[in-house]
Structure formats: structure tokens, C-alpha cells
Design a protein around this motif. Structure first.
Motif, PDB file in Angstrom:
ATOM      1  N   UNK A   1       0.842  -1.195   0.000  1.00  0.00           N
ATOM      2  CA  UNK A   1       0.000   0.000   0.000  1.00  0.00           C
ATOM      3  C   UNK A   1       0.878   1.245   0.000  1.00  0.00           C
ATOM      4  N   UNK A   2       0.612   2.129  -0.942  1.00  0.00           N
ATOM      5  CA  UNK A   2       1.263   3.426  -1.022  1.00  0.00           C
ATOM      6  C   UNK A   2       0.180   4.479  -0.788  1.00  0.00           C
ATOM      7  N   UNK A   3       0.290   5.192   0.321  1.00  0.00           N
ATOM      8  CA  UNK A   3      -0.730   6.182   0.680  1.00  0.00           C
ATOM      9  C   UNK A   3      -0.070   7.548   0.799  1.00  0.00           C
ATOM     10  N   UNK A   4      -0.670   8.557   0.185  1.00  0.00           N
ATOM     11  CA  UNK A   4      -0.057   9.885   0.189  1.00  0.00           C
ATOM     12  C   UNK A   4      -1.110  10.985   0.176  1.00  0.00           C
ATOM     13  N   UNK A   5      -0.724  12.144   0.662  1.00  0.00           N
ATOM     14  CA  UNK A   5      -1.587  13.314   0.554  1.00  0.00           C
ATOM     15  C   UNK A   5      -1.619  13.754  -0.908  1.00  0.00           C
ATOM     16  N   UNK A   6      -2.718  14.407  -1.292  1.00  0.00           N
ATOM     17  CA  UNK A   6      -2.876  14.819  -2.687  1.00  0.00           C
ATOM     18  C   UNK A   6      -3.763  16.064  -2.743  1.00  0.00           C
ATOM     19  N   UNK A   7      -3.817  16.748  -3.887  1.00  0.00           N
ATOM     20  CA  UNK A   7      -4.701  17.911  -4.013  1.00  0.00           C
ATOM     21  C   UNK A   7      -6.155  17.526  -3.801  1.00  0.00           C
TER      22      UNK A   7
ATOM     23  N   UNK B   1       1.009   4.030 -13.842  1.00  0.00           N
ATOM     24  CA  UNK B   1       0.024   3.128 -13.236  1.00  0.00           C
ATOM     25  C   UNK B   1      -0.249   1.926 -14.125  1.00  0.00           C
ATOM     26  N   UNK B   2      -0.205   2.132 -15.434  1.00  0.00           N
ATOM     27  CA  UNK B   2      -0.404   1.012 -16.361  1.00  0.00           C
ATOM     28  C   UNK B   2       0.708  -0.016 -16.199  1.00  0.00           C
ATOM     29  N   UNK B   3       1.934   0.451 -15.992  1.00  0.00           N
ATOM     30  CA  UNK B   3       3.058  -0.459 -15.792  1.00  0.00           C
ATOM     31  C   UNK B   3       2.929  -1.228 -14.478  1.00  0.00           C
ATOM     32  N   UNK B   4       2.442  -0.532 -13.438  1.00  0.00           N
ATOM     33  CA  UNK B   4       2.231  -1.194 -12.152  1.00  0.00           C
ATOM     34  C   UNK B   4       1.161  -2.281 -12.292  1.00  0.00           C
ATOM     35  N   UNK B   5       0.074  -1.955 -12.977  1.00  0.00           N
ATOM     36  CA  UNK B   5      -1.007  -2.927 -13.175  1.00  0.00           C
ATOM     37  C   UNK B   5      -0.500  -4.151 -13.945  1.00  0.00           C
TER      38      UNK B   5
ATOM     39  N   UNK C   1      -0.528  -7.997 -12.568  1.00  0.00           N
ATOM     40  CA  UNK C   1      -1.242  -9.060 -13.278  1.00  0.00           C
ATOM     41  C   UNK C   1      -0.304 -10.186 -13.699  1.00  0.00           C
ATOM     42  N   UNK C   2       0.966  -9.865 -13.859  1.00  0.00           N
ATOM     43  CA  UNK C   2       1.962 -10.889 -14.209  1.00  0.00           C
ATOM     44  C   UNK C   2       2.044 -11.951 -13.117  1.00  0.00           C
ATOM     45  N   UNK C   3       1.739 -11.551 -11.874  1.00  0.00           N
ATOM     46  CA  UNK C   3       1.787 -12.468 -10.730  1.00  0.00           C
ATOM     47  C   UNK C   3       0.383 -12.797 -10.227  1.00  0.00           C
ATOM     48  N   UNK C   4      -0.605 -12.811 -11.171  1.00  0.00           N
ATOM     49  CA  UNK C   4      -1.996 -13.139 -10.837  1.00  0.00           C
ATOM     50  C   UNK C   4      -2.528 -12.229  -9.733  1.00  0.00           C
ATOM     51  N   UNK C   5      -2.096 -10.989  -9.751  1.00  0.00           N
ATOM     52  CA  UNK C   5      -2.545 -10.014  -8.759  1.00  0.00           C
ATOM     53  C   UNK C   5      -3.351  -8.910  -9.409  1.00  0.00           C
ATOM     54  N   UNK C   6      -3.486  -7.819  -8.694  1.00  0.00           N
ATOM     55  CA  UNK C   6      -4.261  -6.696  -9.211  1.00  0.00           C
ATOM     56  C   UNK C   6      -3.788  -5.399  -8.583  1.00  0.00           C
ATOM     57  N   UNK C   7      -4.246  -4.293  -9.137  1.00  0.00           N
ATOM     58  CA  UNK C   7      -3.939  -2.965  -8.616  1.00  0.00           C
ATOM     59  C   UNK C   7      -5.241  -2.213  -8.375  1.00  0.00           C
ATOM     60  N   UNK C   8      -5.353  -1.589  -7.206  1.00  0.00           N
ATOM     61  CA  UNK C   8      -6.545  -0.819  -6.869  1.00  0.00           C
ATOM     62  C   UNK C   8      -6.138   0.577  -6.420  1.00  0.00           C
ATOM     63  N   UNK C   9      -6.916   1.569  -6.803  1.00  0.00           N
ATOM     64  CA  UNK C   9      -6.663   2.947  -6.364  1.00  0.00           C
ATOM     65  C   UNK C   9      -7.916   3.505  -5.705  1.00  0.00           C
ATOM     66  N   UNK C  10      -7.705   4.403  -4.745  1.00  0.00           N
ATOM     67  CA  UNK C  10      -8.832   5.019  -4.037  1.00  0.00           C
ATOM     68  C   UNK C  10      -8.436   6.412  -3.562  1.00  0.00           C
ATOM     69  N   UNK C  11      -9.344   7.362  -3.716  1.00  0.00           N
ATOM     70  CA  UNK C  11      -9.123   8.716  -3.216  1.00  0.00           C
ATOM     71  C   UNK C  11     -10.158   9.021  -2.149  1.00  0.00           C
ATOM     72  N   UNK C  12      -9.670   9.397  -0.985  1.00  0.00           N
ATOM     73  CA  UNK C  12     -10.551   9.703   0.137  1.00  0.00           C
ATOM     74  C   UNK C  12     -10.143  11.062   0.698  1.00  0.00           C
ATOM     75  N   UNK C  13     -10.859  12.103   0.279  1.00  0.00           N
ATOM     76  CA  UNK C  13     -10.509  13.455   0.724  1.00  0.00           C
ATOM     77  C   UNK C  13      -9.148  13.875   0.190  1.00  0.00           C
ATOM     78  N   UNK C  14      -8.241  14.161   1.122  1.00  0.00           N
ATOM     79  CA  UNK C  14      -6.902  14.613   0.744  1.00  0.00           C
ATOM     80  C   UNK C  14      -5.899  13.464   0.691  1.00  0.00           C
ATOM     81  N   UNK C  15      -6.384  12.247   0.721  1.00  0.00           N
ATOM     82  CA  UNK C  15      -5.481  11.100   0.684  1.00  0.00           C
ATOM     83  C   UNK C  15      -5.784  10.197  -0.513  1.00  0.00           C
ATOM     84  N   UNK C  16      -4.709   9.735  -1.127  1.00  0.00           N
ATOM     85  CA  UNK C  16      -4.805   8.810  -2.245  1.00  0.00           C
ATOM     86  C   UNK C  16      -4.092   7.520  -1.872  1.00  0.00           C
ATOM     87  N   UNK C  17      -4.726   6.387  -2.160  1.00  0.00           N
ATOM     88  CA  UNK C  17      -4.145   5.074  -1.834  1.00  0.00           C
ATOM     89  C   UNK C  17      -3.983   4.245  -3.097  1.00  0.00           C
TER      90      UNK C  17
END
Length: 216
Positions: free
Chosen positions: A156-162, A173-177, A181-197
Motif C-alpha cells: 500500500x502506497x498512501x499519500x496526501x494529494x490535491x 500506473x499502467x506499468x504497475x497494473x 497481473x503478471x503475478x496473478x494479482x491486481x492494482x486498486x486505487x482510491x481517493x478519500x478526501x486529501x489522501x490517495x491510496x
């Protein structure tokens, strides 16, 4: 065609970056090995100085050893030297911009995730997080955590954002995804107020060679 070309450029840059971190990790390893090889000699010298009751010289010598030891250590220790060097470099730049960084992360061993793929994930995630923090108002903060559950590992990478809407997902982000997926995994993003995860789920029991065999 343009998207493919952009992705190839980003992948080439990630490859050069990863090679740099691997090379630096190898150099650091050799220096550490040489230091450990000589530690008995250093202890013999210290013991001799103490036998002579020359505490002043012993303290000076010990201080020199501490300096040499500190130069070999990483500011962040995750269990993977490539990631350790990458975190040290990226977060040092972030801190110089007033961004506070917190890391709670130990990568599992053994781990089937290739160093190249780890570099792609961490480099892109840290660059995006630091860029978002620079444009954020007030406190600028970046947190990196990891936890294992069975054969899966969650980063998890969580940071403040505009406060406004986020820009469209870029090549990073496309490269991360793609790496997830290469390891049967996934990538999820979420913005909650001033924080992005950014969450990256990886199956650490799957070797990429076996994946290519299964697909064929």
C-alpha cells in the motif's frame, strides 16, 4: 501505436533504472563482505588498545568503525537490497521537498517476484506519490506498508494529494497494473478526501517463468 511506443519508452527507462539499483546493491554487498572479513582484525586492534589502557585511541578507532559501518547500511531495510536502495534515493528526494515518509515494510523471503518487477512497481508508485504530495496543500505525507496473507502480499502506497479530481491514469500506473497481473494479482486505487491510496496485490508463490509456460 503511440500508446505502445510510450509504454516501451517507459519500460526501457525502468530497465535502466533497475540495472542501476542492482549494480549499486552488488557494490554495497561487496563492501559489506570486505568489512565483515576485516572485522576480526579491527577487534584485535581495539583489544590491544584497551590492554594498553589507551582508551582515547580506542574511542577514536571505534568512532571510525561506526562511520564505516553507517556508510554500508541502508536508511530503509526491507529485505531486498534493490528496493532498499530505491527507497533511499526516492524518499531522500521527497524529504528534501518537505514530504515526510514512513515505511513499514518487510518483503517476504523466499519471494518469487523478480527484482525488475519490484523496481517497476516501487519506482512508479513513489514517483506518482511524491508528485501528488508536492501539489498538496498543508501537510505532505507518504506512507508505504506491506503485509502478507498466505501466498499473497499486499503493498500500500498512501499519500496526501490535491483536493480536486485526480488526473487520468498515466503510463506509470499502467506499468504497475501489468506487473501485478503478471503475478496473478491486481492494482486498486482510491481517493478519500486529501489522501490517495494505491494498493498492489501480488501472488508471491508464482514464478514468472511458470506463468509464461501456463499461458503457452
Amino acid at each position: 501505436s503511440f500508446q505502445i511506443q510510450t509504454a516501451l519508452i517507459a519500460l526501457s527507462e525502468a530497465s535502466r533504472t533497475q540495472k542501476k539499483y542492482v549494480s549499486e546493491a552488488q557494490i554495497r554487498f561487496e563492501r559489506t563482505k570486505a568489512f565483515r572479513h576485516d572485522i576480526k582484525n579491527h577487534l584485535t586492534v581495539l583489544n590491544g588498545l584497551l590492554d594498553q589502557e589507551n582508551t582515547k585511541k580506542a574511542k577514536t578507532y571505534l568512532k571510525t568503525l561506526e562511520t564505516a559501518s553507517d556508510s554500508l547500511s541502508f536508511p530503509y531495510q526491507t529485505g531486498n537490497p534493490v528496493v532498499d536502495i530505491l527507497l533511499g534515493e526516492k524518499l531522500s528526494l521527497a524529504k528534501s521537498d518537505g514530504i515526510s515518509a514512513h515505511v513499514s515494510l518487510i518483503l517476504p523471503r523466499p519471494c518469487q517476484i523478480d527484482d525488475f518487477d519490484l523496481c517497476v512497481i516501487f519506482a512508479n508508485a513513489l514517483d506518482n506519490a511524491a508528485d501528488a504530495c508536492r501539489f498538496a496543500d498543508g501537510r505532505k505525507e507518504l506512507c508505504i506498508t506491506g503485509r502478507q496473507q498466505g501466498d499473497f502480499y499486499m503493498l500500500e502506497f498512501k499519500n496526501t494529494c490535491p483536493a480536486g479530481p485526480l488526473p487520468p491514469s498515466g503510463t506509470g500506473l499502467s506499468n504497475i497494473r501489468a506487473a501485478a497481473e503478471k503475478y496473478h494479482g491486481t492494482m486498486l486505487t482510491e481517493k478519500n478526501g486529501r489522501y490517495f491510496s494505491l494498493n498492489v496485490l501480488l501472488n508471491i508463490s508464482i514464478h514468472p517463468d511458470s506463468i509464461s509456460i501456463q499461458k503457452s
